[in-house]
Write a protein that holds these residues in place. Structure first.
Motif, PDB file in Angstrom:
ATOM      1  N   VAL A 269       0.867  -1.184   0.000  1.00 35.43           N
ATOM      2  CA  VAL A 269       0.000   0.000   0.000  1.00 35.43           C
ATOM      3  C   VAL A 269       0.902   1.232   0.000  1.00 35.43           C
ATOM      4  O   VAL A 269       1.818   1.347   0.818  1.00 35.43           O
ATOM      5  N   ASP A 270       0.635   2.115  -0.956  1.00 35.26           N
ATOM      6  CA  ASP A 270       1.403   3.360  -1.060  1.00 35.26           C
ATOM      7  C   ASP A 270       0.386   4.495  -1.168  1.00 35.26           C
ATOM      8  O   ASP A 270      -0.099   4.799  -2.270  1.00 35.26           O
ATOM      9  N   GLY A 271       0.029   5.079  -0.026  1.00 35.31           N
ATOM     10  CA  GLY A 271      -1.027   6.103  -0.017  1.00 35.31           C
ATOM     11  C   GLY A 271      -2.338   5.479  -0.466  1.00 35.31           C
ATOM     12  O   GLY A 271      -2.772   4.471   0.097  1.00 35.31           O
ATOM     13  N   ASP A 272      -2.928   6.030  -1.530  1.00 34.09           N
ATOM     14  CA  ASP A 272      -4.211   5.498  -1.998  1.00 34.09           C
ATOM     15  C   ASP A 272      -4.018   4.417  -3.076  1.00 34.09           C
ATOM     16  O   ASP A 272      -4.979   4.030  -3.734  1.00 34.09           O
ATOM     17  N   TYR A 273      -2.780   3.968  -3.223  1.00 34.09           N
ATOM     18  CA  TYR A 273      -2.474   2.967  -4.254  1.00 34.09           C
ATOM     19  C   TYR A 273      -2.231   1.615  -3.592  1.00 34.09           C
ATOM     20  O   TYR A 273      -1.492   1.524  -2.608  1.00 34.09           O
ATOM     21  N   ARG A 274      -2.873   0.562  -4.124  1.00 34.92           N
ATOM     22  CA  ARG A 274      -2.673  -0.782  -3.574  1.00 34.92           C
ATOM     23  C   ARG A 274      -2.212  -1.696  -4.686  1.00 34.92           C
ATOM     24  O   ARG A 274      -2.705  -1.589  -5.810  1.00 34.92           O
ATOM     25  N   LEU A 275      -1.304  -2.584  -4.357  1.00 37.44           N
ATOM     26  CA  LEU A 275      -0.778  -3.484  -5.379  1.00 37.44           C
ATOM     27  C   LEU A 275      -0.596  -4.863  -4.781  1.00 37.44           C
ATOM     28  O   LEU A 275       0.037  -5.016  -3.738  1.00 37.44           O
ATOM     29  N   TRP A 276      -1.151  -5.881  -5.433  1.00 35.65           N
ATOM     30  CA  TRP A 276      -0.897  -7.272  -5.032  1.00 35.65           C
ATOM     31  C   TRP A 276      -0.166  -7.967  -6.157  1.00 35.65           C
ATOM     32  O   TRP A 276       0.005  -7.395  -7.224  1.00 35.65           O
ATOM     33  N   GLU A 277       0.272  -9.172  -5.900  1.00 35.75           N
ATOM     34  CA  GLU A 277       1.204  -9.958  -6.724  1.00 35.75           C
ATOM     35  C   GLU A 277       2.625  -9.449  -6.431  1.00 35.75           C
ATOM     36  O   GLU A 277       3.021  -8.345  -6.819  1.00 35.75           O
ATOM     37  N   SER A 278       3.370 -10.316  -5.747  1.00 39.11           N
ATOM     38  CA  SER A 278       4.668  -9.883  -5.222  1.00 39.11           C
ATOM     39  C   SER A 278       5.631  -9.409  -6.309  1.00 39.11           C
ATOM     40  O   SER A 278       6.398  -8.457  -6.097  1.00 39.11           O
ATOM     41  N   ASN A 279       5.593 -10.056  -7.475  1.00 39.99           N
ATOM     42  CA  ASN A 279       6.542  -9.632  -8.523  1.00 39.99           C
ATOM     43  C   ASN A 279       6.163  -8.277  -9.114  1.00 39.99           C
ATOM     44  O   ASN A 279       7.040  -7.503  -9.512  1.00 39.99           O
ATOM     45  N   ALA A 280       4.861  -7.987  -9.148  1.00 41.98           N
ATOM     46  CA  ALA A 280       4.423  -6.652  -9.571  1.00 41.98           C
ATOM     47  C   ALA A 280       4.924  -5.615  -8.567  1.00 41.98           C
ATOM     48  O   ALA A 280       5.352  -4.512  -8.953  1.00 41.98           O
ATOM     49  N   CYS A 281       4.892  -5.981  -7.282  1.00 43.44           N
ATOM     50  CA  CYS A 281       5.385  -5.058  -6.241  1.00 43.44           C
ATOM     51  C   CYS A 281       6.881  -4.776  -6.429  1.00 43.44           C
ATOM     52  O   CYS A 281       7.341  -3.644  -6.238  1.00 43.44           O
ATOM     53  N   LEU A 282       7.640  -5.812  -6.818  1.00 40.18           N
ATOM     54  CA  LEU A 282       9.079  -5.590  -7.060  1.00 40.18           C
ATOM     55  C   LEU A 282       9.281  -4.556  -8.160  1.00 40.18           C
ATOM     56  O   LEU A 282      10.099  -3.634  -8.035  1.00 40.18           O
ATOM     57  N   HIS A 283       8.548  -4.732  -9.258  1.00 40.22           N
ATOM     58  CA  HIS A 283       8.695  -3.791 -10.385  1.00 40.22           C
ATOM     59  C   HIS A 283       8.278  -2.382  -9.963  1.00 40.22           C
ATOM     60  O   HIS A 283       8.932  -1.398 -10.327  1.00 40.22           O
ATOM     61  N   TYR A 284       7.192  -2.303  -9.197  1.00 45.00           N
ATOM     62  CA  TYR A 284       6.719  -0.978  -8.757  1.00 45.00           C
ATOM     63  C   TYR A 284       7.792  -0.281  -7.909  1.00 45.00           C
ATOM     64  O   TYR A 284       8.111   0.898  -8.130  1.00 45.00           O
ATOM     65  N   LEU A 285       8.351  -1.021  -6.960  1.00 40.78           N
ATOM     66  CA  LEU A 285       9.354  -0.399  -6.077  1.00 40.78           C
ATOM     67  C   LEU A 285      10.598   0.000  -6.873  1.00 40.78           C
ATOM     68  O   LEU A 285      11.189   1.059  -6.619  1.00 40.78           O
ATOM     69  N   ALA A 286      10.974  -0.837  -7.837  1.00 38.16           N
ATOM     70  CA  ALA A 286      12.154  -0.503  -8.655  1.00 38.16           C
ATOM     71  C   ALA A 286      11.904   0.774  -9.452  1.00 38.16           C
ATOM     72  O   ALA A 286      12.805   1.609  -9.617  1.00 38.16           O
ATOM     73  N   GLU A 287      10.663   0.944  -9.932  1.00 37.61           N
ATOM     74  CA  GLU A 287      10.350   2.143 -10.742  1.00 37.61           C
ATOM     75  C   GLU A 287      10.120   3.361  -9.852  1.00 37.61           C
ATOM     76  O   GLU A 287      10.379   4.493 -10.247  1.00 37.61           O
ATOM     77  N   ARG A 288       9.633   3.107  -8.649  1.00 39.20           N
ATOM     78  CA  ARG A 288       9.356   4.231  -7.740  1.00 39.20           C
ATOM     79  C   ARG A 288      10.655   4.797  -7.160  1.00 39.20           C
ATOM     80  O   ARG A 288      10.719   5.967  -6.805  1.00 39.20           O
ATOM     81  N   PHE A 289      11.656   3.934  -7.053  1.00 38.93           N
ATOM     82  CA  PHE A 289      12.960   4.373  -6.513  1.00 38.93           C
ATOM     83  C   PHE A 289      14.036   4.087  -7.568  1.00 38.93           C
ATOM     84  O   PHE A 289      14.917   3.241  -7.365  1.00 38.93           O
ATOM     85  N   PRO A 290      13.971   4.805  -8.705  1.00 42.99           N
ATOM     86  CA  PRO A 290      14.867   4.470  -9.826  1.00 42.99           C
ATOM     87  C   PRO A 290      16.338   4.644  -9.474  1.00 42.99           C
ATOM     88  O   PRO A 290      17.214   3.970 -10.030  1.00 42.99           O
ATOM     89  N   GLU A 291      16.601   5.542  -8.511  1.00 38.59           N
ATOM     90  CA  GLU A 291      18.001   5.810  -8.135  1.00 38.59           C
ATOM     91  C   GLU A 291      18.666   4.579  -7.509  1.00 38.59           C
ATOM     92  O   GLU A 291      19.899   4.530  -7.404  1.00 38.59           O
TER      93      GLU A 291
END
Ligand SMILES: N[C@@H](CCC(=O)N[C@@H](CS)C(=O)NCC(=O)O)C(=O)O
Length: 201
Positions: free
Chosen positions: A57-79
């Motif tokens: 959960v990231d504010g009003d955004y929710r994401l399930w499926e662990s591999n989707a979460c990996l991609h989201y975190l990688a894109e959210r913290f590109p640095e």
């Protein structure tokens, strides 16, 4: 602040916890007790209608499926560089992540269910046998891949975070990684990371 809802021992939950540790973002861990069926409650179904852990959960955004979460975190913290630049590198990340999600991880789950988790009368030995064949079919190519590089797609990142937790219980499940020495050496490298020590330590 980010929040992760999950079951502490679950490899799918741990996969996302490792990524959260790697990106270094503060997050709240909310335990969902699979043993008492908390993942089937109406409140939890609002978070994940498939009734599985984890959910990010990231504010009003929710994401399930662990591999989707990996991609989201990688894109959210590109640095943090958890995904390579360019279509070819990213294509390879997807290749290994999908192999894990579609083949390796379900095969390991079948071995776990039919040799440990289920009551004995519900266990089907053929599921374990087939699971072990499928595991070898995945680990052979992974071993070849890792014979020439330190991590699955060059730098440590999403592909490593996806696959390593799947193999986290390998010894307990009788998956002998010494038959795949490059996979064993890579697991040791991943397990030496601070993120792994914090989550599995
Ligand atoms: N493909 C999903 C699998 C999630 C999954 O199966 N999680 C297990 C725990 S490791 C679970 O929630 N099991 C409870 C159930 O299936 O009822 C992911 O990667 O997030």
């Amino acid at each position: 602040m980010l929040a992760l809802h999950g079951f502490p021992m679950s490899p799918n939950t741990r996969r996302v916890r490792l990524a959260l540790e790697e990106v270094g973002a503060p997050y709240e861990f909310v335990a969902v007790d699979l043993m008492t069926g908390a993942h089937r409650s109406d409140a939890y179904k609002e978070l994940n209608p498939t009734m599985r852990v984890p959910v990010l959960v990231d504010g009003d955004y929710r994401l399930w499926e662990s591999n989707a979460c990996l991609h989201y975190l990688a894109e959210r913290f590109p640095e943090k560089g958890l995904l390579p630049e360019g279509a070819r590198g990213r294509g390879l990340v997807s290749q290994w992540v999908f192999m894990n999600a579609a083949h390796l991880s379900p095969a390991v789950a079948h071995v776990f269910a039919h040799s440990i988790r289920l009551p004995e009368e519900q266990r089907i030995p053929k599921m374990v046998e087939n699971g072990r064949i499928e595991i070898d079919r995945c680990l052979g190519p992974l071993d070849a891949r890792l014979s020439t590089r330190e991590f699955v797609v060059d730098k440590f990142g999403v592909a490593d975070l996806s696959i390593a937790p799947t193999l986290g219980y390998a010894p307990m499940l009788g998956i002998d990684l010494s038959r795949f020495p490059h996979v064993a050496a890579w697991m040791a490298r991943v397990q030496a990371r601070e993120s792994w020590q914090r989550i599995y330590g």
